[in-house]
Scaffold this motif. Structure first.
Motif, PDB file in Angstrom:
ATOM      1  N   GLU A  74      32.154  66.856  35.202  1.00  0.00           N
ATOM      2  CA  GLU A  74      31.539  67.888  34.361  1.00  0.00           C
ATOM      3  C   GLU A  74      30.383  68.581  35.080  1.00  0.00           C
ATOM      4  N   ALA A  75      29.600  67.803  35.826  1.00  0.00           N
ATOM      5  CA  ALA A  75      28.465  68.386  36.552  1.00  0.00           C
ATOM      6  C   ALA A  75      28.946  69.370  37.612  1.00  0.00           C
ATOM      7  N   LEU A  76      29.997  69.026  38.322  1.00  0.00           N
ATOM      8  CA  LEU A  76      30.525  69.903  39.363  1.00  0.00           C
ATOM      9  C   LEU A  76      31.180  71.147  38.762  1.00  0.00           C
ATOM     10  N   LEU A  77      31.917  70.971  37.679  1.00  0.00           N
ATOM     11  CA  LEU A  77      32.575  72.112  37.041  1.00  0.00           C
ATOM     12  C   LEU A  77      31.556  73.070  36.435  1.00  0.00           C
ATOM     13  N   ALA A  78      30.449  72.532  35.939  1.00  0.00           N
ATOM     14  CA  ALA A  78      29.421  73.373  35.323  1.00  0.00           C
ATOM     15  C   ALA A  78      28.811  74.326  36.343  1.00  0.00           C
ATOM     16  N   ASP A  79      28.687  73.871  37.583  1.00  0.00           N
ATOM     17  CA  ASP A  79      28.124  74.729  38.622  1.00  0.00           C
ATOM     18  C   ASP A  79      29.126  75.777  39.094  1.00  0.00           C
ATOM     19  N   GLY A  80      30.410  75.470  38.965  1.00  0.00           N
ATOM     20  CA  GLY A  80      31.449  76.452  39.246  1.00  0.00           C
ATOM     21  C   GLY A  80      31.659  76.816  40.703  1.00  0.00           C
ATOM     22  N   ARG A  81      31.156  75.990  41.615  1.00  0.00           N
ATOM     23  CA  ARG A  81      31.276  76.335  43.035  1.00  0.00           C
ATOM     24  C   ARG A  81      32.410  75.606  43.737  1.00  0.00           C
ATOM     25  N   VAL A  82      32.853  74.492  43.150  1.00  0.00           N
ATOM     26  CA  VAL A  82      33.893  73.703  43.806  1.00  0.00           C
ATOM     27  C   VAL A  82      35.017  73.392  42.828  1.00  0.00           C
ATOM     28  N   ARG A  83      36.152  73.032  43.376  1.00  0.00           N
ATOM     29  CA  ARG A  83      37.266  72.559  42.565  1.00  0.00           C
ATOM     30  C   ARG A  83      37.212  71.032  42.500  1.00  0.00           C
ATOM     31  N   VAL A  84      37.742  70.480  41.427  1.00  0.00           N
ATOM     32  CA  VAL A  84      37.624  69.039  41.185  1.00  0.00           C
ATOM     33  C   VAL A  84      38.957  68.471  40.704  1.00  0.00           C
ATOM     34  N   ALA A  85      39.287  67.283  41.193  1.00  0.00           N
ATOM     35  CA  ALA A  85      40.428  66.523  40.677  1.00  0.00           C
ATOM     36  C   ALA A  85      40.001  65.069  40.565  1.00  0.00           C
ATOM     37  N   MET A  86      40.573  64.336  39.593  1.00  0.00           N
ATOM     38  CA  MET A  86      40.272  62.919  39.408  1.00  0.00           C
ATOM     39  C   MET A  86      41.528  62.094  39.657  1.00  0.00           C
ATOM     40  N   THR A  87      41.358  60.974  40.342  1.00  0.00           N
ATOM     41  CA  THR A  87      42.523  60.120  40.570  1.00  0.00           C
ATOM     42  C   THR A  87      43.031  59.548  39.256  1.00  0.00           C
ATOM     43  N   ARG A  88      42.123  59.300  38.328  1.00  0.00           N
ATOM     44  CA  ARG A  88      42.530  58.897  36.971  1.00  0.00           C
ATOM     45  C   ARG A  88      41.500  59.411  35.985  1.00  0.00           C
ATOM     46  N   ASP A  89      41.973  59.872  34.823  1.00  0.00           N
ATOM     47  CA  ASP A  89      41.054  60.283  33.759  1.00  0.00           C
ATOM     48  C   ASP A  89      41.337  59.510  32.485  1.00  0.00           C
ATOM     49  N   SER A  90      42.024  58.356  32.652  1.00  0.00           N
ATOM     50  CA  SER A  90      42.316  57.478  31.522  1.00  0.00           C
ATOM     51  C   SER A  90      42.360  56.046  32.053  1.00  0.00           C
ATOM     52  N   ASP A  91      42.577  55.103  31.158  1.00  0.00           N
ATOM     53  CA  ASP A  91      42.581  53.686  31.535  1.00  0.00           C
ATOM     54  C   ASP A  91      43.949  53.317  32.101  1.00  0.00           C
ATOM     55  N   ARG A  92      44.183  53.671  33.353  1.00  0.00           N
ATOM     56  CA  ARG A  92      45.458  53.339  33.981  1.00  0.00           C
ATOM     57  C   ARG A  92      45.233  52.762  35.363  1.00  0.00           C
ATOM     58  N   PHE A  93      46.207  51.987  35.829  1.00  0.00           N
ATOM     59  CA  PHE A  93      46.109  51.299  37.116  1.00  0.00           C
ATOM     60  C   PHE A  93      46.687  52.160  38.227  1.00  0.00           C
ATOM     61  N   LEU A  94      45.982  52.203  39.345  1.00  0.00           N
ATOM     62  CA  LEU A  94      46.465  52.871  40.545  1.00  0.00           C
ATOM     63  C   LEU A  94      46.288  51.932  41.723  1.00  0.00           C
ATOM     64  N   VAL A  95      47.319  51.826  42.553  1.00  0.00           N
ATOM     65  CA  VAL A  95      47.191  51.087  43.800  1.00  0.00           C
ATOM     66  C   VAL A  95      46.190  51.822  44.685  1.00  0.00           C
ATOM     67  N   LEU A  96      45.449  51.095  45.480  1.00  0.00           N
ATOM     68  CA  LEU A  96      44.428  51.716  46.325  1.00  0.00           C
ATOM     69  C   LEU A  96      45.012  52.814  47.204  1.00  0.00           C
ATOM     70  N   GLU A  97      46.207  52.600  47.737  1.00  0.00           N
ATOM     71  CA  GLU A  97      46.846  53.614  48.567  1.00  0.00           C
ATOM     72  C   GLU A  97      47.146  54.880  47.775  1.00  0.00           C
ATOM     73  N   GLU A  98      47.465  54.724  46.488  1.00  0.00           N
ATOM     74  CA  GLU A  98      47.743  55.893  45.663  1.00  0.00           C
ATOM     75  C   GLU A  98      46.493  56.752  45.501  1.00  0.00           C
ATOM     76  N   ARG A  99      45.362  56.114  45.360  1.00  0.00           N
ATOM     77  CA  ARG A  99      44.106  56.854  45.211  1.00  0.00           C
ATOM     78  C   ARG A  99      43.848  57.710  46.449  1.00  0.00           C
ATOM     79  N   ALA A 100      43.988  57.087  47.618  1.00  0.00           N
ATOM     80  CA  ALA A 100      43.810  57.832  48.861  1.00  0.00           C
ATOM     81  C   ALA A 100      44.905  58.879  49.023  1.00  0.00           C
ATOM     82  N   GLY A 101      46.122  58.540  48.605  1.00  0.00           N
ATOM     83  CA  GLY A 101      47.246  59.462  48.729  1.00  0.00           C
ATOM     84  C   GLY A 101      47.053  60.731  47.924  1.00  0.00           C
ATOM     85  N   ILE A 102      46.430  60.610  46.758  1.00  0.00           N
ATOM     86  CA  ILE A 102      46.152  61.790  45.931  1.00  0.00           C
ATOM     87  C   ILE A 102      45.227  62.740  46.689  1.00  0.00           C
ATOM     88  N   ALA A 103      44.167  62.194  47.264  1.00  0.00           N
ATOM     89  CA  ALA A 103      43.226  63.026  48.010  1.00  0.00           C
ATOM     90  C   ALA A 103      43.904  63.677  49.208  1.00  0.00           C
TER      91      ALA A 103
END
Length: 267
Positions: A74-103
């Protein structure tokens, strides 16, 4: 499919293991529509069946990290200068490789993984910013990395499937450059956080975190505080403090990306 237990014992737990051949479901990218704007991927540590560290009562790291990650988004979006993505925005499991893979797949310009540590001693407190190293900067850093790297284990069964090839990749010159850039971002987080974030006596450390190892972009792992510390825990669950924390980290993000652009390092 992994089956744990014996039918004769009266229980069987079946877990569907991540298929290394399947594609990673990519999260939405929020913020400016301009694809040339830098992209920050925020990773809320743990999730799903992996609660992470535990605090008093029902306090769990996976919930604290998600709240902090959302506040940073929210802080980054409020400034409006960068784009943002989250590896998870809910209570779900991700393998560590998946987190890096998303990025990696999103071609992120910066990766920030947020955690909340725990310690046997209740007087351990303060935030720490970690960057990648083959070996930890000290014994405490090694122990933290060992705990976080076990997030890919279920009853001792490794889900991540890391290969020894990673060790070879780490000596590449381009990876060294990324480590230096990650360190510069770590410096900014500590500098900008002063006055709001209570840092550990040794606020910048290095450790061999799996979630950072396979990334070829600037990346840090922020332990926002000790969930096992009563003082830190009070801050971590306070929405007002989380907003301040997110604001200071967002400042560090924007300064870092602006310097990258000024140095001619394009997104």
């Amino acid at each position: 499919m992994l089956r744990i237990g014996n039918p004769g014992d009266g229980y069987v737990l079946r877990l569907t293991l991540p298929d290394g051949s399947r594609g990673i479901g990519l999260p939405p990218v929020e913020g400016p529509a301009d694809a040339s704007r830098p992209l920050v991927v925020i990773d809320a540590g743990h999730g799903g069946h992996d609660p992470g560290a535990s605090g008093e009562g029902t306090l769990r790291e996976k919930n604290v990290t998600l709240a902090l990650a959302k506040a940073l988004r929210e802080a980054l979006l409020a400034d409006g200068r960068v784009r943002v993505a989250m590896t998870r925005d809910s209570d779900r499991f991700l393998v560590l490789e998946e987190r890096a893979g998303i990025a990696r797949q999103l071609k992120a310009d910066l990766f920030v993984s947020i955690h909340a540590d725990a310690a046997e001693k209740p007087d351990a407190n303060g935030a720490t910013v970690y960057t990648l190293s083959d070996r930890g900067s000290d014994a405490v850093a090694d122990l933290v990395a060992q705990r976080e790297n076990r997030a890919d284990d279920v009853n001792g069964v490794a889900l991540g499937g890391k290969s020894n090839a990673v060790a070879t990749i780490l000596v590449d010159l381009s990876r060294r450059e990324m480590r230096e850039r990650s360190q510069r971002f770590s410096d900014l987080v500590v500098r900008e956080g002063q006055g709001v974030v209570t840092f550990h006596a040794n606020p910048q450390r290095q450790a061999a975190f799996v979630v950072l190892k396979s990334l070829d972009l600037p990346s840090v792992l922020v332990e926002a505080g000790y969930i096992s510390s009563p003082d830190d825990a009070r801050r971590l669950i306070d929405p007002a403090w989380r907003k301040q924390f997110a604001g200071r980290v967002a400042q560090a993000v924007e300064i870092f990306l602006a310097r990258q652009e000024a140095a001619g390092i394009a997104p």
